[in-house]
Design a protein around this motif. Sequence first.
Motif, PDB file in Angstrom:
ATOM      1  N   THR A 194       0.845  -1.185   0.000  1.00  0.00           N
ATOM      2  CA  THR A 194       0.000   0.000   0.000  1.00  0.00           C
ATOM      3  C   THR A 194       0.884   1.239   0.000  1.00  0.00           C
ATOM      4  OG1 THR A 194      -1.326   1.325   1.524  1.00  0.00           O
ATOM      5  CG2 THR A 194      -0.269  -0.595   2.457  1.00  0.00           C
ATOM      6  N   ALA A 195       0.533   2.192  -0.840  1.00  0.00           N
ATOM      7  CA  ALA A 195       1.362   3.397  -0.958  1.00  0.00           C
ATOM      8  C   ALA A 195       1.369   4.197   0.329  1.00  0.00           C
ATOM      9  CB  ALA A 195       0.865   4.260  -2.116  1.00  0.00           C
ATOM     10  N   VAL A 196       0.384   3.971   1.185  1.00  0.00           N
ATOM     11  CA  VAL A 196       0.304   4.773   2.407  1.00  0.00           C
ATOM     12  C   VAL A 196       1.205   4.200   3.513  1.00  0.00           C
ATOM     13  CG1 VAL A 196      -1.592   3.753   3.752  1.00  0.00           C
ATOM     14  CG2 VAL A 196      -1.398   6.231   3.563  1.00  0.00           C
ATOM     15  N   LEU A 197       1.888   3.095   3.226  1.00  0.00           N
ATOM     16  CA  LEU A 197       2.698   2.474   4.284  1.00  0.00           C
ATOM     17  C   LEU A 197       3.829   3.399   4.755  1.00  0.00           C
ATOM     18  CD1 LEU A 197       2.600  -0.282   5.781  1.00  0.00           C
ATOM     19  CD2 LEU A 197       4.610  -0.910   4.472  1.00  0.00           C
ATOM     20  N   ALA A 198       4.552   3.997   3.810  1.00  0.00           N
ATOM     21  CA  ALA A 198       5.659   4.873   4.216  1.00  0.00           C
ATOM     22  C   ALA A 198       5.139   6.095   4.977  1.00  0.00           C
ATOM     23  CB  ALA A 198       6.492   5.272   3.007  1.00  0.00           C
ATOM     24  N   ARG A 200       2.452   6.306   6.648  1.00  0.00           N
ATOM     25  CA  ARG A 200       1.927   5.823   7.930  1.00  0.00           C
ATOM     26  C   ARG A 200       3.067   5.517   8.898  1.00  0.00           C
ATOM     27  NH1 ARG A 200      -1.128   0.124   8.448  1.00  0.00           N
ATOM     28  NH2 ARG A 200      -0.901  -0.028  10.690  1.00  0.00           N
ATOM     29  N   PHE A 201       4.128   4.922   8.372  1.00  0.00           N
ATOM     30  CA  PHE A 201       5.305   4.671   9.210  1.00  0.00           C
ATOM     31  C   PHE A 201       5.834   5.980   9.789  1.00  0.00           C
ATOM     32  CE2 PHE A 201       7.424   0.407   7.872  1.00  0.00           C
ATOM     33  CZ  PHE A 201       6.288  -0.260   8.240  1.00  0.00           C
ATOM     34  N   LEU A 202       5.906   7.016   8.936  1.00  0.00           N
ATOM     35  CA  LEU A 202       6.452   8.285   9.404  1.00  0.00           C
ATOM     36  C   LEU A 202       5.542   8.897  10.460  1.00  0.00           C
ATOM     37  CD1 LEU A 202       7.786   9.592   6.007  1.00  0.00           C
ATOM     38  CD2 LEU A 202       9.158   9.166   8.038  1.00  0.00           C
ATOM     39  N   ALA A 203       4.228   8.845  10.215  1.00  0.00           N
ATOM     40  CA  ALA A 203       3.292   9.430  11.186  1.00  0.00           C
ATOM     41  C   ALA A 203       3.418   8.708  12.526  1.00  0.00           C
ATOM     42  CB  ALA A 203       1.863   9.331  10.655  1.00  0.00           C
ATOM     43  N   SER A 204       3.441   7.375  12.488  1.00  0.00           N
ATOM     44  CA  SER A 204       3.522   6.657  13.763  1.00  0.00           C
ATOM     45  C   SER A 204       4.878   6.893  14.428  1.00  0.00           C
ATOM     46  CB  SER A 204       3.244   5.172  13.570  1.00  0.00           C
ATOM     47  OG  SER A 204       4.171   4.600  12.686  1.00  0.00           O
ATOM     48  N   ALA A 205       5.917   7.075  13.612  1.00  0.00           N
ATOM     49  CA  ALA A 205       7.236   7.365  14.173  1.00  0.00           C
ATOM     50  C   ALA A 205       7.247   8.712  14.877  1.00  0.00           C
ATOM     51  CB  ALA A 205       8.286   7.354  13.068  1.00  0.00           C
ATOM     52  N   PHE A 206       6.631   9.708  14.231  1.00  0.00           N
ATOM     53  CA  PHE A 206       6.668  11.052  14.806  1.00  0.00           C
ATOM     54  C   PHE A 206       5.721  11.182  15.996  1.00  0.00           C
ATOM     55  CE2 PHE A 206       8.033  12.589  10.352  1.00  0.00           C
ATOM     56  CZ  PHE A 206       9.303  12.105  10.596  1.00  0.00           C
ATOM     57  N   ALA A 207       4.900  10.165  16.228  1.00  0.00           N
ATOM     58  CA  ALA A 207       4.098  10.140  17.452  1.00  0.00           C
ATOM     59  C   ALA A 207       4.846   9.380  18.552  1.00  0.00           C
ATOM     60  CB  ALA A 207       2.738   9.505  17.187  1.00  0.00           C
ATOM     61  N   GLU A 254      -6.626   2.713   5.497  1.00  0.00           N
ATOM     62  CA  GLU A 254      -6.286   1.336   5.123  1.00  0.00           C
ATOM     63  C   GLU A 254      -7.494   0.431   5.295  1.00  0.00           C
ATOM     64  OE1 GLU A 254      -3.448   0.356   3.850  1.00  0.00           O
ATOM     65  OE2 GLU A 254      -1.773   0.626   5.229  1.00  0.00           O
ATOM     66  N   ILE A 255      -8.135   0.574   6.445  1.00  0.00           N
ATOM     67  CA  ILE A 255      -9.274  -0.308   6.738  1.00  0.00           C
ATOM     68  C   ILE A 255     -10.410  -0.041   5.756  1.00  0.00           C
ATOM     69  CG2 ILE A 255     -11.024  -0.869   8.477  1.00  0.00           C
ATOM     70  CD1 ILE A 255      -8.841  -0.401  10.600  1.00  0.00           C
ATOM     71  N   PHE A 256     -10.649   1.239   5.459  1.00  0.00           N
ATOM     72  CA  PHE A 256     -11.725   1.541   4.501  1.00  0.00           C
ATOM     73  C   PHE A 256     -11.448   0.878   3.150  1.00  0.00           C
ATOM     74  CE2 PHE A 256     -13.028   3.937   0.794  1.00  0.00           C
ATOM     75  CZ  PHE A 256     -14.398   3.883   0.927  1.00  0.00           C
ATOM     76  N   THR A 257     -10.215   1.093   2.640  1.00  0.00           N
ATOM     77  CA  THR A 257      -9.894   0.578   1.308  1.00  0.00           C
ATOM     78  C   THR A 257     -10.067  -0.942   1.245  1.00  0.00           C
ATOM     79  OG1 THR A 257      -8.291   2.349   1.164  1.00  0.00           O
ATOM     80  CG2 THR A 257      -8.138   0.649  -0.510  1.00  0.00           C
ATOM     81  N   HIS A 266      -6.940  -8.734   0.402  1.00  0.00           N
ATOM     82  CA  HIS A 266      -6.603  -7.563   1.211  1.00  0.00           C
ATOM     83  C   HIS A 266      -7.333  -7.622   2.546  1.00  0.00           C
ATOM     84  CE1 HIS A 266      -4.373  -5.058  -1.705  1.00  0.00           C
ATOM     85  NE2 HIS A 266      -5.015  -5.801  -2.579  1.00  0.00           N
ATOM     86  N   LEU A 267      -8.598  -7.968   2.461  1.00  0.00           N
ATOM     87  CA  LEU A 267      -9.442  -7.925   3.650  1.00  0.00           C
ATOM     88  C   LEU A 267      -9.045  -8.982   4.674  1.00  0.00           C
ATOM     89  CD1 LEU A 267     -11.800  -6.471   4.896  1.00  0.00           C
ATOM     90  CD2 LEU A 267     -13.348  -8.045   3.732  1.00  0.00           C
ATOM     91  N   ALA A 268      -8.606 -10.148   4.190  1.00  0.00           N
ATOM     92  CA  ALA A 268      -8.330 -11.271   5.097  1.00  0.00           C
ATOM     93  C   ALA A 268      -7.346 -10.870   6.200  1.00  0.00           C
ATOM     94  CB  ALA A 268      -7.774 -12.452   4.303  1.00  0.00           C
ATOM     95  N   HIS A 269      -6.342 -10.073   5.843  1.00  0.00           N
ATOM     96  CA  HIS A 269      -5.337  -9.685   6.841  1.00  0.00           C
ATOM     97  C   HIS A 269      -5.952  -8.838   7.946  1.00  0.00           C
ATOM     98  CE1 HIS A 269      -2.031 -11.252   4.446  1.00  0.00           C
ATOM     99  NE2 HIS A 269      -2.580 -10.684   3.394  1.00  0.00           N
ATOM    100  N   PHE A 270      -6.807  -7.889   7.536  1.00  0.00           N
ATOM    101  CA  PHE A 270      -7.439  -7.036   8.552  1.00  0.00           C
ATOM    102  C   PHE A 270      -8.404  -7.841   9.404  1.00  0.00           C
ATOM    103  CE2 PHE A 270      -5.850  -3.923   5.590  1.00  0.00           C
ATOM    104  CZ  PHE A 270      -5.329  -2.973   6.440  1.00  0.00           C
ATOM    105  N   THR A 271      -9.079  -8.816   8.771  1.00  0.00           N
ATOM    106  CA  THR A 271      -9.972  -9.684   9.535  1.00  0.00           C
ATOM    107  C   THR A 271      -9.166 -10.445  10.578  1.00  0.00           C
ATOM    108  OG1 THR A 271     -11.162  -9.959   7.469  1.00  0.00           O
ATOM    109  CG2 THR A 271     -11.799 -11.400   9.274  1.00  0.00           C
TER     110      THR A 271
END
Lengths: 384, 252
Positions: A194-198, A200-207, A254-257, A266-271
């Motif tokens: 997912t393109a949002v992974l990087a 998201r990593f940065l956001a969680s890092a900066f928190a 991520e969950i919405f998509t 894709h969904l199986a992992h979130f499940t």
Amino acid sequence: MLEKALSGDRKYWSWLFALCGVIFIGFLFWMYQYRNGLEVTGMSRDVAWGFYIAQFTFLVGVAASAVMVVLPYYLHNYKAFGKITILGEFLAISAVLMCMLFIFVDMGQPFRIMNVFLYPSPRSMMFWDTVALGGYLVLNVLISRVSLAAERKGVAPAKWIKPIIILSIPWAISIHTVTAFLYSGLAARPFWMTAVLAPRFLASAFASGPSLLILLSLIIRKVSKYDVGKEPIQKLAIIVTYAMTINVFFILMEIFTAAYSNIPEHLAHFTYLYFGLDGKTALVPWMWVSAILAVLTLILLINPKTRHNEKILVWACAAVFVSIWIDKGMGMVVTGFVPSPLGKVFEYFPTITEIGIALGIYAIGFLLVTVFYKIALSVRKSIA
Amino acid sequence: MDRRDFIKYCGIATVGLAVGKAGRILAADKLLEESPLTASRWAMVFDLRKCLHKDGCTKCIDACHTVHNVPKIDIPGDEVKWIWKEPFDHAFEEQQNEHLPEELLHAPSLVLCNHCDNPPCVRVCPTQATWKRASDGIVMMDWHRCIGCRYCIVGCPYGSRSFNWHDPRKYLTTIQPDFPTRTKGVVEKCTFCSERLDRGLLPACVVDCPEKALTFGDLQDVHSEVRELLASNFTIRRKPSLGTQPQVYYIV
């Protein structure tokens, strides 16, 4: 300058000895693992990466987060961060070293690790991650060393260090971006692709990183006379608030998509992550704790009244740290493997050995942070 | 030992080494007497229908695992497998049509390394310990260079790679002396029997299949058996949408 770490009171030495004890136990566990191979871990042909790589990923975030004090201080000349910047840089150094150790203990043939340099492979993201992390370590060692030495002599740091400091800012972003690329470029693993992974990593890092820095600053205020002051803590709290909000936002994206597109792979992992799959639910309670903590911290952090109260802020920061640690240090890596590309749901549980080695590495990190902070504070005290 | 003796011994040692080397070269020449099988692009066609005739047959698997010293480890999740049977609905997750014939749905489909034209495992390897051979497209492995980071396992969409969680030699009852054993901590997988091709032999699984369900040949050669099978049958491949271009084809 290192001699500054050799004088301390009883509490300082007992803390160091306690850490050394944990490191020693971790080392024994590692000897056991080295002798027997990775069979002593809970990893399998289905879940090929586990606790070690997850800790590595989490700690890259902590290392990158130093940029959240470096950038305002050096780029915007935000003076209030003067006392905390050095703490951020030293935290980054310790975190990078922990990252390297976590990679080392994860290798099946650890003493062949130099092959990465003997046969450089630019097509592999792991090669670039090595370059990024190694470079980041060198940059931070250089910057903290030069600025602390200058401070000790009571002179301004040499001019040539400024461009290096500026370089360290995008470099910090790069270490976590490339770490995300390790995962997000794999067609085999839809959970990570997912393109949002990087971002998201940065956001969680900066928190998570600045949360840890707030906690460390408050601990330092308690155990020594060094007080970074109220203002930088509050400023960091605002950074944590924004970063955590963005992080939660990205998770929801991520969950919405996955949920709305309803593509099974894709969904199986979130499940699996939030409800369990085929009756396998090892991560479910953890992930809900992480989610609930995330919501609670947002309430405490966004509300200025609770954020301004340092007693509450401590708990909010601890909760941010734990929430993100569960998300990244437990859920993110393992769930990429469940279900496997062959549709198998094979669960992973870290073994005592893995946890022992991980605790040993964290103890090394704490030891380094303690010694580095001791040096920094002693230098500051002697010039005060 | 004086200097004269030292030089003498050095001389003897050199001669000895040279003789040994010459012997090995001659032995290697002998191996090459059977001319090696070559191709521009090796590929395999697997006829699932033929395989279904022999319920419970594991001849191809046994042959492969014996000649390659693949350890038999029964601990769930720790197995080392070069070629094995996977239920059809697992091997072809994206082919899950409802109401498929029951015998096909759970048909044990042979799976192995696909020797992809565009192999993700090769792309991710940080030490070039795995690579696609330019001459014939086989995805090769160097077990002496592999650092055991398992990135290739993570990158492979087919689960075709195995990691040696255990010391494999402990799990071998007999050892084939003409094929290397591996050490713990490295990744291994099917090599399309590159070592047998060098000796003019077809892959072990192909040779030992009693139903002749496996066909191996040159995809670039229009008249090869594999090309004929592909031209006259409907074939599928595993996860073609990922763009890896697997070179193992299935007739269902």
